[in-house]
Design a protein around this motif. Structure first.
Motif, PDB file in Angstrom:
ATOM      1  N   ALA A  85      -3.696  -0.182  -0.488  1.00 45.89           N
ATOM      2  CA  ALA A  85      -4.020  -0.075  -1.833  1.00 45.89           C
ATOM      3  C   ALA A  85      -5.322   0.390  -2.122  1.00 45.89           C
ATOM      4  N   GLN A  86      -6.299  -0.128  -1.465  1.00 50.53           N
ATOM      5  CA  GLN A  86      -7.774   0.474  -1.625  1.00 50.53           C
ATOM      6  C   GLN A  86      -8.013   1.769  -1.002  1.00 50.53           C
ATOM      7  N   GLU A  87      -6.987   2.232  -0.446  1.00 51.88           N
ATOM      8  CA  GLU A  87      -7.265   3.714  -0.025  1.00 51.88           C
ATOM      9  C   GLU A  87      -8.213   3.997   0.919  1.00 51.88           C
ATOM     10  N   ALA A  88      -8.676   2.990   1.869  1.00 51.81           N
ATOM     11  CA  ALA A  88      -9.745   2.915   2.720  1.00 51.81           C
ATOM     12  C   ALA A  88      -9.678   1.916   3.672  1.00 51.81           C
ATOM     13  N   ILE A  89     -10.303   2.466   4.897  1.00 52.18           N
ATOM     14  CA  ILE A  89     -10.250   1.216   6.034  1.00 52.18           C
ATOM     15  C   ILE A  89     -11.844   1.075   5.906  1.00 52.18           C
ATOM     16  N   SER A 111      -2.835   2.737   9.848  1.00 54.65           N
ATOM     17  CA  SER A 111      -3.696   3.939   9.695  1.00 54.65           C
ATOM     18  C   SER A 111      -4.688   3.675  10.642  1.00 54.65           C
ATOM     19  N   VAL A 112      -5.007   2.534  11.330  1.00 55.28           N
ATOM     20  CA  VAL A 112      -5.992   2.558  12.273  1.00 55.28           C
ATOM     21  C   VAL A 112      -5.432   3.353  13.708  1.00 55.28           C
ATOM     22  N   ALA A 139       2.533   7.242   2.056  1.00 53.35           N
ATOM     23  CA  ALA A 139       1.880   6.216   2.761  1.00 53.35           C
ATOM     24  C   ALA A 139       0.716   6.870   3.253  1.00 53.35           C
ATOM     25  N   SER A 140      -0.070   6.236   4.297  1.00 53.45           N
ATOM     26  CA  SER A 140      -1.272   6.559   5.104  1.00 53.45           C
ATOM     27  C   SER A 140      -2.318   6.774   4.106  1.00 53.45           C
ATOM     28  N   ALA A 170       6.501   9.479   7.589  1.00 49.14           N
ATOM     29  CA  ALA A 170       5.385  10.495   8.373  1.00 49.14           C
ATOM     30  C   ALA A 170       5.549  10.634   9.687  1.00 49.14           C
ATOM     31  N   LEU A 171       5.870   9.647  10.524  1.00 47.74           N
ATOM     32  CA  LEU A 171       6.126  10.160  11.969  1.00 47.74           C
ATOM     33  C   LEU A 171       7.243  11.519  12.398  1.00 47.74           C
TER      34      LEU A 171
END
Ligand SMILES: Cc1cc2nc3c(=O)[nH]c(=O)nc-3n(C[C@H](O)[C@H](O)[C@H](O)COP(=O)(O)OP(=O)(O)OC[C@H]3O[C@@H](n4cnc5c(N)ncnc54)[C@H](O)[C@@H]3O)c2cc1C
Lengths: 87, 381
Positions: free
Chosen positions: B28-32, B77-78, B193-194, B350-351
């Motif tokens: 949701a925050q579009e970031a790690i 994502s990680v 996604a991602s 995506a995979l």
């Protein structure tokens, strides 16, 4: 099997063709230009050579020309083997 | 000294505490968040497969697969960061880098001080990677790089890019520092996604890249660097499929044992059990394919590449199917952001697209079968 036979056999077993007789190649034909091999082959060939002949191919030897014909590949392997035995 | 089991179990605990509960928020925050990256770095995973002389964990392919599954179950994502940083770039520098390049980059990559991204795809060129438009020319002791890359995972965050560019028919790989003059990025947002994978477009405008930043040989970009990088990438994605599917199955089973309808838990219904059984068998088959490919990779077996391709092809499709069934088992709740299955469903898609789409891999697999399963004596028409 001699180095030459091993290399020919490896290439033949990777040809993308329905009939090996449709894809004749001499020891001096450029195997990549013949279009019988898929794009991953250069890398697979490299791994095969390094594993089968227990040697390391350096970046300097990675010119495609060294891998483009049976004779060039055999030449590269023999050069590396000579380098190893004289080291 | 920490044993490998210690490392893996610490990563598992970290993933359970810091990644799984927050993965939806990262999306949701579009970031790690930075502190999460620092936390991961402490466990050494950014140097997962790198030799210990560079500060890496020296995991073998099977151990790396287990790590990928563990991380990917908790946060896709990680896991994607591991794919690009370790599998695509780290392995490429290790394989093709000069002694100097390895000494300079790998220790920094192992600690996470430098994060790396792999920049091949362009707005107009994806599957046909041989046809990229980004260009280079030589001027004195450097190359001048121009072009645009798109869909680059962690392109918005990375300090180092492995960039592919062409000059006529030849392609070359370059190590490009993200701070070089002429490099800029545009973050990509609102993706299926991602979103937490910091995808970006990267622009290269007259970037001066020193000759010493060529990775491998000039002209060896496609045959060697791209092909071997994507081979490592496919291995990572194969395990990523197992990860998503296993997480989805864990979800299906847990929900199935607790959600009641018609006076019974839904997991008691044969139709739900059928989905659970199918998922279970497919995950076991996928993991077995990944382990078999991992063993061949460890042994440098000539079939490692094709078995990796098959594993990626199979597990990516399998993950999509299992994640779809998981949404089905969750019913309406499967549509809600309050449950993670809808995210797994989106992430699985995506995979089937990255590191060679299923359609692009299919003929490679078919050609292998056409070569190796042909019986001279029997079955002839
Ligand atoms: C989440 C995500 C992360 C990504 N991360 C990166 C990254 O870090 N670095 C990077 O360089 N790229 C990255 N990509 C890009 C990715 O590698 C490409 O999207 C992929 O290679 C497909 O290329 P394309 O999107 O141009 O699709 P296209 O190649 O245009 O394909 C479109 C459709 O046509 C089909 N098709 C194309 N060619 C053929 C063919 N020869 N035979 C049969 N069917 C064909 C495809 O299967 C597909 O269904 C990422 C993409 C996504 C979605």
């Amino acid at each position: 099997m001699s180095t030459h036979e091993k290399i020919r056999h490896y290439i033949e077993s990777n040809l993308v063709t329905f009939d090996a007789s449709e894809a004749p190649f001499t020891d001096d034909d450029n195997i990549f230009e013949k279009g019988f091999l898929n794009s991953m082959f250069a890398m697979q060939m490299l791994t095969y050579i390094e594993t089968e002949f227990n040697l390391t191919v350096d970046n300097d030897d990675l010119e495609l020309i060294n891998f483009s014909t049976v004779n060039n590949i055999v030449g590269l392997i023999e050069k590396k083997q000579r380098g190893r035995s004289s080291a | 000294m920490k044993t490998l089991t210690d490392v893996l179990s610490q990563v598992e605990q970290y993933a359970a505490a810091e990644l799984r509960p927050r993965a939806g928020r990262f999306e949701a925050q579009e970031a790690i968040p930075r502190e999460v990256l620092q936390g991961l770095a402490k466990h050494g995973i950014f140097g997962a497969t790198l030799p210990t002389i560079y500060g890496g964990l020296a995991l073998d392919p099977i151990q790396y697969g287990q790590l990928t599954e563990m991380v990917g179950k908790a946060c896709n994502s990680v896991r994607e960061l591991l794919t690009v940083h370790v599998s695509l770039v780290g392995e490429s520098i290790l394989r093709w880098g000069t002694g100097e390049q390895k000494q300079y980059w790998l220790p920094k990559m192992a600690t996470g001080e430098v994060l790396a991204a792999f920049a091949l795809t362009e707005p107009e060129v994806g599957s046909d990677a041989n046809g990229i438009d980004s260009s280079y020319r030589q001027e004195g002791d450097h190359f001048i790089l121009n072009g645009r890359k798109k869909w680059i995972s962690f392109g918005d965050l990375a300090d180092l890019y492995l960039v592919l560019a062409s000059r006529g028919d030849e392609m070359t790989a370059f190590l490009v520092d993200s701070t070089m003059t002429g490099v800029s990025t545009t973050k990509m947002s609102n993706l299926l996604a991602s979103n937490a994978s910091h995808l970006a477009e990267i622009h290269f405008q007259d970037v001066e890249v020193p000759l010493g930043n060529v990775l491998g040989r000039v002209g060896g970009g496609f045959a060697y660097v791209v092909n071997s990088a994507l081979d490592h990438g496919r291995y990572s994605i194969a395990w990523a499929g197992v990860a998503i599917a296993q997480e989805a199955l864990d979800g299906m089973v847990t929900y199935g044992r607790t959600r009641r309808q018609g006076g019974r838990v839904i997991g008691a219904y044969a139709e739900v059990q059928q989905m659970i059984a199918e998922a279970s068998v497919n995950i076991h088959a996928s993991r077995a394919l990944c382990i078999a490919a991992g063993q061949k990779r460890r042994d440098k077996h000539p079939d490692a590449v094709i078995e990796t391709t098959m594993a990626k092809y199979f597990t990516s499709k399998m993950a999509m199917k299992v994640a779809t069934d998981a949404v089905q088992v969750f019913g309406g709740n499967g549509f809600s952001r309050e449950y993670p299955v809808e995210r797994l469903f989106r992430e699985a898609k995506a995979l089937e697209i990255i590191e060679g789409t299923s359609q692009v891999l299919q003929p490679v697999i078919a050609q292998h079968a056409l070569r190796t399963c042909y019986q001279q004596g029997w079955w002839r028409a």
